[in-house]
Design a protein around this motif. Structure first.
Motif, short mmCIF file in Angstrom:
data_model
loop_
_atom_site.label_atom_id
_atom_site.label_comp_id
_atom_site.label_asym_id
_atom_site.label_seq_id
_atom_site.Cartn_x
_atom_site.Cartn_y
_atom_site.Cartn_z
N GLU A 151 9.04 18.44 80.45
CA GLU A 151 7.71 18.17 80.06
C GLU A 151 7.09 17.44 81.45
OE1 GLU A 151 7.22 16.62 76.40
OE2 GLU A 151 6.72 14.66 77.29
N GLU A 152 5.94 17.68 81.58
CA GLU A 152 5.30 16.63 82.61
C GLU A 152 4.66 15.44 82.14
OE1 GLU A 152 2.11 19.23 84.45
OE2 GLU A 152 3.32 20.86 84.40
N ARG A 153 4.77 14.44 82.76
CA ARG A 153 4.69 13.13 82.14
C ARG A 153 4.14 12.11 83.39
NH1 ARG A 153 8.32 10.46 77.79
NH2 ARG A 153 7.97 12.67 76.79
N THR A 212 13.51 16.67 78.27
CA THR A 212 13.33 16.55 76.73
C THR A 212 14.61 17.12 75.84
OG1 THR A 212 12.04 18.51 76.47
CG2 THR A 212 10.95 16.44 76.79
N THR A 214 4.59 20.50 89.08
CA THR A 214 4.31 20.89 87.83
C THR A 214 5.54 21.70 87.10
OG1 THR A 214 3.54 23.23 88.47
CG2 THR A 214 1.98 21.38 88.38
N TRP A 215 5.51 22.00 85.93
CA TRP A 215 6.66 22.30 85.13
C TRP A 215 7.00 23.82 85.95
CZ3 TRP A 215 6.40 27.01 82.22
CH2 TRP A 215 7.39 27.40 81.80
#
Length: 293
Positions: A138-140, A147, A206-207
């Protein structure tokens, strides 16, 4: 007889001190025994009721202790997760890794790549896995964090939850085949469009970008089926950090880069092949060629 004499000799002082100490001891005994007295009085002489109430009290104390320990463990876990999952102010030192792009790489062979840590305590790992990866990310905070991974896929048992994906290899179409000196001195890109294996940094990616880079390794798309991932993994205080490659921190001298590049042949035929090394270097540095003598 001597003992009796001593007792008699100190008896006046004893009469002044002993009653006070006795009251303190009695008070302490009453305080310690008061819970049992309360239970005994509440049971009203019933031994079974007394035992049952005592068991309830012990169970309640154990429950309180267990709950307190759970709160402590949860706080420690949240503290660890915050360090693993959030970007913090990292040390200024950069980490160097060697990534082998292979014969179809751009550049070809082994490349030295520098990374600036985003965690206070972390190790950088280079992982090789076959596609499909089954990687869950995931993008963070401007990065890509793992994850999980699906069982039975390439990334399973290689990555860990909380790993930061810092780079992946990717196959892209690039104009390659011409040396740097010819590319710089030409007004247009020189060379052929070829499918090459490159290093794709995931900072601010980005993902979808990461998914496309990984998918490009599929053999039916021209890839070799193996993905190289560079991940940054959190390391707690009790675990020593892995040794880092300090030999790769130095940059290759510019003159060595230029001398190696100007010796490369041109990508296309023409008068460029007739230029001497001195003329090639001069054009690379933006100098005008001297008139022929």
């Amino acid at each position: 007889m001597l003992t009796h004499i001593i007792l008699i000799a100190v008896s006046p002082a004893t009469r002044c001190v002993i009653p006070h100490r006795t009251r303190q001891v009695q008070r302490r005994v009453r305080m310690l025994a008061s819970p049992l007295d309360v239970l005994s009085e509440a049971a009203d002489g019933d031994v079974a009721a007394f035992a049952e109430m005592l068991l309830l009290c012990v169970s309640g104390m154990a429950a309180v202790t267990t709950a307190r320990q759970l709160v402590i463990d949860e706080n420690e876990k949240e503290s660890t997760d915050s360090l693993r999952g959030k970007q913090v102010v990292p040390p200024s030192d950069k980490v160097a890794l060697s990534v082998d792009l292979g014969n179809d790489g751009e550049p070809r062979g082994v490349s030295r790549v520098l990374f600036k840590p985003i965690l206070l305590r972390s190790d950088f790992l280079k992982l090789e896995a076959s596609v499909p990866l089954g990687l869950l990310v995931e993008e963070r905070d401007g990065g890509i964090i793992v994850t999980g991974a699906l069982p039975g896929y390439g990334a399973f048992q290689h990555v860990q939850e909380g790993d930061w994906v810092r780079a992946v290899t990717a196959y892209v179409q690039v104009v390659a085949g011409a040396p740097m000196w010819q590319q710089v001195t030409s007004g247009t890109p020189i060379g052929k469009r070829q499918l090459k294996r490159v290093i794709f940094r995931t900072d601010n990616a980005t993902w979808a970008d990461v998914r496309s880079a990984i998918a490009s390794h599929q053999e039916d798309s021209g890839g070799n089926g193996m993905v190289t991932l560079v991940v940054e993994r959190f390391v707690n205080e009790s675990t020593p950090l892995a040794p880092r490659d300090g030999s790769a921190m130095g940059l290759e001298p510019l003159q060595d880069v230029l001398m190696r590049d100007v010796k490369l042949p041109v990508a296309l035929g023409g008068e460029e092949n007739e230029r001497s090394l001195i003329k090639r270097a001069g054009r690379l540095l933006g100098r005008n060629e001297p008139d022929d003598m």
